[in-house]
Each structure stands twice: as C-alpha cells, then as structure tokens.
Design an enzyme around this catalytic site. Structure first.
Site, PDB file in Angstrom:
ATOM      1  N   ARG A 149       1.349  -0.773   0.318  1.00 33.94           N
ATOM      2  CA  ARG A 149       0.263   0.277   0.407  1.00 33.94           C
ATOM      3  C   ARG A 149       0.616   0.952   0.364  1.00 33.94           C
ATOM      4  O   ARG A 149       0.362   2.222   0.883  1.00 33.94           O
ATOM      5  CB  ARG A 149      -1.531   0.092   1.348  1.00 33.94           C
ATOM      6  CG  ARG A 149      -1.810  -0.919   1.190  1.00 33.94           C
ATOM      7  CD  ARG A 149      -3.370   0.110   0.505  1.00 33.94           C
ATOM      8  NE  ARG A 149      -4.273  -1.541   0.128  1.00 33.94           N
ATOM      9  CZ  ARG A 149      -5.305  -1.358   1.016  1.00 33.94           C
ATOM     10  NH1 ARG A 149      -5.459  -0.204   1.880  1.00 33.94           N
ATOM     11  NH2 ARG A 149      -6.054  -2.125   0.286  1.00 33.94           N
ATOM     12  N   ARG A 202      -2.847   6.722   0.719  1.00 29.81           N
ATOM     13  CA  ARG A 202      -3.909   8.448   1.825  1.00 29.81           C
ATOM     14  C   ARG A 202      -2.261   9.482   2.622  1.00 29.81           C
ATOM     15  O   ARG A 202      -2.892   9.928   3.145  1.00 29.81           O
ATOM     16  CB  ARG A 202      -4.900   7.959   3.091  1.00 29.81           C
ATOM     17  CG  ARG A 202      -6.056   7.355   1.817  1.00 29.81           C
ATOM     18  CD  ARG A 202      -7.212   6.995   2.553  1.00 29.81           C
ATOM     19  NE  ARG A 202      -7.161   5.580   2.784  1.00 29.81           N
ATOM     20  CZ  ARG A 202      -7.490   4.676   3.858  1.00 29.81           C
ATOM     21  NH1 ARG A 202      -9.468   5.323   3.953  1.00 29.81           N
ATOM     22  NH2 ARG A 202      -7.085   3.140   3.213  1.00 29.81           N
ATOM     23  N   ARG A 241      -6.395  12.295  -5.137  1.00 26.32           N
ATOM     24  CA  ARG A 241      -7.595  11.914  -4.370  1.00 26.32           C
ATOM     25  C   ARG A 241      -8.520  12.385  -4.473  1.00 26.32           C
ATOM     26  O   ARG A 241      -9.619  12.011  -4.408  1.00 26.32           O
ATOM     27  CB  ARG A 241      -7.152  10.664  -3.770  1.00 26.32           C
ATOM     28  CG  ARG A 241      -8.061  10.114  -3.200  1.00 26.32           C
ATOM     29  CD  ARG A 241      -8.284   9.463  -3.405  1.00 26.32           C
ATOM     30  NE  ARG A 241      -9.613   8.346  -2.826  1.00 26.32           N
ATOM     31  CZ  ARG A 241     -10.586   9.045  -2.398  1.00 26.32           C
ATOM     32  NH1 ARG A 241     -11.087  10.156  -3.622  1.00 26.32           N
ATOM     33  NH2 ARG A 241     -11.621   8.544  -1.548  1.00 26.32           N
ATOM     34  N   ASP A 260      -6.299  -1.648  -7.727  1.00 25.14           N
ATOM     35  CA  ASP A 260      -7.243  -2.629  -6.215  1.00 25.14           C
ATOM     36  C   ASP A 260      -7.648  -3.788  -6.777  1.00 25.14           C
ATOM     37  O   ASP A 260      -8.266  -4.113  -7.433  1.00 25.14           O
ATOM     38  CB  ASP A 260      -8.705  -2.055  -5.493  1.00 25.14           C
ATOM     39  CG  ASP A 260      -9.329  -2.321  -4.574  1.00 25.14           C
ATOM     40  OD1 ASP A 260      -8.301  -1.849  -3.414  1.00 25.14           O
ATOM     41  OD2 ASP A 260      -9.951  -3.147  -4.331  1.00 25.14           O
ATOM     42  N   TYR A 275     -15.068 -11.617  -0.297  1.00 21.73           N
ATOM     43  CA  TYR A 275     -15.561 -10.584  -0.921  1.00 21.73           C
ATOM     44  C   TYR A 275     -16.592 -10.513  -2.257  1.00 21.73           C
ATOM     45  O   TYR A 275     -17.913 -10.036  -1.454  1.00 21.73           O
ATOM     46  CB  TYR A 275     -14.935  -9.437  -1.824  1.00 21.73           C
ATOM     47  CG  TYR A 275     -13.951  -8.662  -0.793  1.00 21.73           C
ATOM     48  CD1 TYR A 275     -13.640  -7.578   0.085  1.00 21.73           C
ATOM     49  CD2 TYR A 275     -12.525  -9.193  -0.290  1.00 21.73           C
ATOM     50  CE1 TYR A 275     -13.514  -6.952   1.015  1.00 21.73           C
ATOM     51  CE2 TYR A 275     -11.620  -8.350   0.302  1.00 21.73           C
ATOM     52  CZ  TYR A 275     -11.816  -7.645   0.850  1.00 21.73           C
ATOM     53  OH  TYR A 275     -11.606  -6.943   1.688  1.00 21.73           O
TER      54      TYR A 275
HETATM   55  O1  CP3 Z   1       0.366  -1.245  -2.878  1.00 24.70           O
HETATM   56  C1  CP3 Z   1      -0.131  -0.277  -3.056  1.00 24.70           C
HETATM   57  O2  CP3 Z   1       0.356   0.823  -3.024  1.00 24.70           O
HETATM   58  C2  CP3 Z   1      -1.209  -0.659  -5.177  1.00 24.70           C
HETATM   59  C3  CP3 Z   1      -3.057  -0.282  -4.354  1.00 24.70           C
HETATM   60  C4  CP3 Z   1      -3.660  -1.415  -3.674  1.00 24.70           C
HETATM   61  C5  CP3 Z   1      -4.570  -1.086  -3.377  1.00 24.70           C
HETATM   62  N1  CP3 Z   1      -4.968  -1.760  -2.737  1.00 24.70           N
HETATM   63  C6  CP3 Z   1      -5.292   0.489  -2.912  1.00 24.70           C
HETATM   64  C7  CP3 Z   1      -6.587   1.298  -2.167  1.00 24.70           C
HETATM   65  C8  CP3 Z   1      -3.330  -2.474  -3.507  1.00 24.70           C
HETATM   66  C9  CP3 Z   1      -1.792  -3.873  -3.987  1.00 24.70           C
HETATM   67  C10 CP3 Z   1      -4.748  -3.010  -2.655  1.00 24.70           C
HETATM   68  C11 CP3 Z   1      -5.112  -4.243  -2.669  1.00 24.70           C
HETATM   69  C12 CP3 Z   1      -6.228  -4.760  -1.403  1.00 24.70           C
HETATM   70  N2  CP3 Z   1      -7.492  -4.104  -1.509  1.00 24.70           N
HETATM   71  C13 CP3 Z   1      -6.239  -6.358  -1.153  1.00 24.70           C
HETATM   72  C14 CP3 Z   1      -4.964  -6.578  -0.460  1.00 24.70           C
HETATM   73  C15 CP3 Z   1      -3.774  -6.184   0.440  1.00 24.70           C
HETATM   74  C16 CP3 Z   1      -4.718  -6.219   1.977  1.00 24.70           C
HETATM   75  O3  CP3 Z   1      -4.995  -5.030   2.694  1.00 24.70           O
HETATM   76  O4  CP3 Z   1      -4.360  -7.077   2.346  1.00 24.70           O
HETATM   77  C17 CP3 Z   1      -7.395  -5.721  -0.269  1.00 24.70           C
HETATM   78  C18 CP3 Z   1      -8.547  -7.030   0.768  1.00 24.70           C
HETATM   79  C19 CP3 Z   1      -7.921  -4.453  -0.743  1.00 24.70           C
HETATM   80  C20 CP3 Z   1      -9.952  -4.471  -0.730  1.00 24.70           C
HETATM   81  C21 CP3 Z   1     -10.103  -2.987  -0.341  1.00 24.70           C
HETATM   82  N3  CP3 Z   1      -9.482  -1.842  -1.022  1.00 24.70           N
HETATM   83  C22 CP3 Z   1     -10.591  -2.423   0.858  1.00 24.70           C
HETATM   84  C23 CP3 Z   1     -10.797  -3.676   2.175  1.00 24.70           C
HETATM   85  C24 CP3 Z   1      -9.662  -1.068   1.240  1.00 24.70           C
HETATM   86  C25 CP3 Z   1     -11.021  -0.605   2.068  1.00 24.70           C
HETATM   87  C26 CP3 Z   1      -9.943   0.112   3.188  1.00 24.70           C
HETATM   88  C27 CP3 Z   1      -8.892   0.757   3.418  1.00 24.70           C
HETATM   89  O5  CP3 Z   1      -7.964   0.948   3.439  1.00 24.70           O
HETATM   90  O6  CP3 Z   1      -9.967   2.121   2.684  1.00 24.70           O
HETATM   91  C28 CP3 Z   1      -9.903  -0.852  -0.389  1.00 24.70           C
HETATM   92  C29 CP3 Z   1      -9.472   0.771  -0.313  1.00 24.70           C
HETATM   93  C30 CP3 Z   1      -7.849   1.155  -0.564  1.00 24.70           C
HETATM   94  N4  CP3 Z   1      -7.243   0.359  -1.950  1.00 24.70           N
HETATM   95  C31 CP3 Z   1      -7.320   2.415  -0.635  1.00 24.70           C
HETATM   96  C32 CP3 Z   1      -6.781   2.238  -1.802  1.00 24.70           C
HETATM   97  C33 CP3 Z   1      -5.481   3.238  -1.670  1.00 24.70           C
HETATM   98  C34 CP3 Z   1      -7.962   3.280   0.192  1.00 24.70           C
HETATM   99  C35 CP3 Z   1      -8.656   4.492  -0.644  1.00 24.70           C
HETATM  100  C36 CP3 Z   1      -8.790   5.672  -0.606  1.00 24.70           C
HETATM  101  O7  CP3 Z   1      -8.308   6.322  -1.058  1.00 24.70           O
HETATM  102  O8  CP3 Z   1     -10.101   6.311  -0.076  1.00 24.70           O
END
Ligand code: CP3
Length: 339
Positions: free
Chosen positions: A23, A27, A36, A72, A147
């Site tokens: 990640r 943010r 964003r 994502d 999911y």
């Molecule tokens: O790693 C990176 O920088 C690449 C981008 C990336 C995101 N999500 C961006 C993201 C990657 C590789 C993911 C994978 C992802 N997404 C996973 C597997 C990794 C892990 O954390 O276990 C999962 C389970 C998700 C599903 C997901 N996406 C959730 C549950 C959420 C909400 C929770 C949260 O952290 O906000 C997201 C949103 C998300 N994915 C954001 C980002 C940058 C936040 C969105 C925002 O900008 O508001």
C-alpha cells in the site's frame, strides 16, 4: 533499470536488501491526497494517467526499489458482473452478493484487455517512465470469493464458510470461475509489461490449515503454476504464519510473511529454498527513528538464512503513518543491509 528487487526474487546475490511497502501509494502521502481530492477512488483506478502518477509517487518520495501498480484487488470483479462501490466509511461494497447457483452461473469470465483496458494502459505508461521494476497483482481466489459472497468486508465470514461447508460443489464452481478470471487478468498485466506479480490472500488466515489446504490452496497452485518461470510470483497469505509449510506448497518464488512470527522462525520452517518478503509491524512506523532502525536490523538479521529477502511491512502501511518515518525505514534497510 535498478534490478535489485528482481535479483532478490530469483535468489541471486544483491548489493543490499531491496525494499518496498505494501500500500505504498496511498493516503499517508499528501501528494496522493492531492490527486485523490479531485476524483473518487474507483475513478483514480480507472484513469491510467492518474493511476500511473500515484504509482510513481512512493518511488520518488521513499526511494523504494520497486513500484506496485495502483489499483485494487476488486477491480476485475466488476466486469464479472457485480456492482462495486467504495464507501468512505464502510470500505468496499459489492451489491447482490453471490449466494446461489443462479448467481454463480451468471458471473462472466473476464477478457481483461476489453473489460479493464485502463489497467493495461497504466502499466504501459509506467514501464516507460519507471527506473525500477513494476509489480502487477491480483487478489487470490479465496480472498476475492469472501468479498463476492459476503458483499464486502466481514467479521466472521459466515456466508463464505456456509457455502464452503454446505454446498462444496457450488463453492468449487465459483472458485474455478474466479481462478480463470485471475489468470486472464494477470496474463494481461504480464503482456502489458509488469516484471513480477503478487497474489494477495488477505483473508487466508481465517481458515484452519486443513481448510486452507482444501478450499484455497489448489486454486493458488493453479495460478502459480501458470506463471512460474515467466515472471517472479509472490504469494502473501496474510495471517498465515501458523501454516507456513502449506503456504509454501503454493509453489510461489517469494512468500510474504506477516509480523506475527519471528522471521528467523519462518525461515527455519520454510527452509532455504524460498525467498521471503516482510515483515515489520506497520505500527512500528509510529515509533522513533531509533526504534524503526532496531526493528529493521532484527528482521535483516533474522532473514539471513533464507534463499533471499525482500524487506517489506507485514501488511499495508496505515493512512496515519508519518511519511518521514517510512523514509527512515527505507534508508535503514538500504544502509544496514549494504554489503
Ligand atoms: O499497494 C499499493 O500501493 C497498490 C495499491 C493497492 C490498493 N489496494 C489501493 C487501495 C493494493 C495492492 C490493494 C490491495 C487490496 N485491496 C487488498 C489486499 C491487500 C491487503 O491490504 O490485505 C484488499 C483486501 C483490498 C480491498 C480494499 N481496498 C479494502 C478493504 C479497502 C478499504 C480499506 C482501506 O484501506 O481504505 C480498499 C480501498 C483502497 N485500496 C485504498 C487504496 C489506496 C483506499 C482508497 C482511498 O483512497 O480512499
């Protein structure tokens, strides 16, 4: 191109231990917040120029050794036929969760180039611009299934486990369809130019080791065997430290390790024929720079017996993390591991 990361994936000697953060685009970076603030999260994922821009941010700011595509794991689920939304408060929502045969039968197998062209366009922009390798990724079938069956994040995953235990044939039919989608999606990313792939199994740890072996692992093995030898494959089974030997059976070149296990114990259990990635507790980045350095040093020492080591956090970096501490972590890894 800086190929330290790719060498480490292959278990070759490197001048220092390569590092990135799960990640890493997100943010906690004011530069990300700025992009964003103009678009919602899914629009950001679907706009190649913007996705490329935020992918590059952590490479410039943190000096990490590899970039990971900004997207994502849920992006390829939408073209399978589910409506996806990211709510600020509740996280991802998938409407009309998959609970019966009709719903499974209706799901489409995706054609990535047509269904999610923006992903491949972002990759093509990135491979031209980056001076480090690019990781493509997908969710693992089991994590994606949770999911799709729950309709979003969950606490006890009752609907998923009900389908697994009550209607195993239906569960297998769903998992086969998801696995086909994942393979198509990763192949398209490789064709577009990614140098390595990571499969995120964020919810593998809610399964007992027996059930992991029966209901999650075979599908991961099918994915890994498809890509093995083509590009390095990283498999991260979050919360999987109690079943590392089974996680190793995935066949992946690199295994992600979360922070709940001493990395030297992980290496002892896995043996010296697999590369490890991890495993600093993301919350250590809330500590002092000395504490971060100490944490880095312990992990570098602990991973010495492995075939290779890629430094990372044990899970994603948290939005509240001070950027200067993430920078300090990367510097500490580079400095303390320099040969
Ligand atoms: O790693 C990176 O920088 C690449 C981008 C990336 C995101 N999500 C961006 C993201 C990657 C590789 C993911 C994978 C992802 N997404 C996973 C597997 C990794 C892990 O954390 O276990 C999962 C389970 C998700 C599903 C997901 N996406 C959730 C549950 C959420 C909400 C929770 C949260 O952290 O906000 C997201 C949103 C998300 N994915 C954001 C980002 C940058 C936040 C969105 C925002 O900008 O508001």
């Amino acid at each position: 191109m800086n190929d330290t990361f790719l060498k480490a994936c292959r278990g070759e000697k490197t001048d220092y231990t390569p590092v990135w953060l799960m990640r890493q685009a997100g943010r906690y970076l004011p530069e990300y917040q700025k992009v964003r603030s103009k678009v919602d999260f899914l629009t950001l994922c679907k706009t190649p120029e913007l996705a490329a821009e935020v992918t590059i941010q952590p490479v410039d700011i943190l000096k990490v050794d590899v970039a990971i595509l900004f997207s994502d794991i849920l992006v390829p689920i939408e073209p399978m036929g589910m409506k996806l939304e990211f709510s600020e408060s509740k996280g991802p929502i998938l409407y009309d969760p998959i609970r019966n045969d009709i719903a499974v039968s209706k799901l489409r197998k995706i054609k990535s180039e047509e269904d999610v062209p923006f992903v491949m366009e972002a990759i093509k922009i990135l491979v031209k611009k980056l001076n480090v390798p690019l990781i493509g990724f997908s969710g693992a079938p089991f994590t994606l299934a949770t999911y799709m069956i729950e309709g979003g994040s969950s606490k006890n995953f009752i609907n998923t486990k009900k389908m697994m235990f009550q209607t195993p044939d239906l569960y297998a039919k769903l998992m086969d369809k998801i696995t086909d989608t994942v393979i198509n999606y990763l192949q398209a990313q490789i064709d577009a130019g990614v140098h390595a792939i990571q499969v995120f199994d964020s919810w593998a740890g809610i399964l007992s080791p027996y059930d992991f072996e029966r209901y999650a692992l075979p599908y991961v093995q099918r994915i890994v065997s498809t890509f093995k030898g083509k590009v390095p494959v990283i498999y991260f089974a979050f919360n999987g430290s109690a079943m590392l030997k089974k996680v190793k059976q995935s066949g992946a070149d690199v295994l992600g390790i979360d922070w709940r296990i001493d990395i030297s114990d992980a290496v002892n259990s896995l043996g010296n024929d697999v590369v490890v990635q991890g495993n600093l507790d993301p919350c250590v980045l809330f500590g002092t720079k000395d504490l971060i350095r100490e944490g880095v040093s312990q992990i570098l020492q602990g991973a010495k017996g492995a075939k290779g080591h890629i430094f990372n956090l044990g899970h994603g970096i948290l939005p509240e993390t001070p950027v200067e501490n993430a920078i300090a972590m990367v510097e500490a890894v580079h400095e303390l591991s320099a040969k």
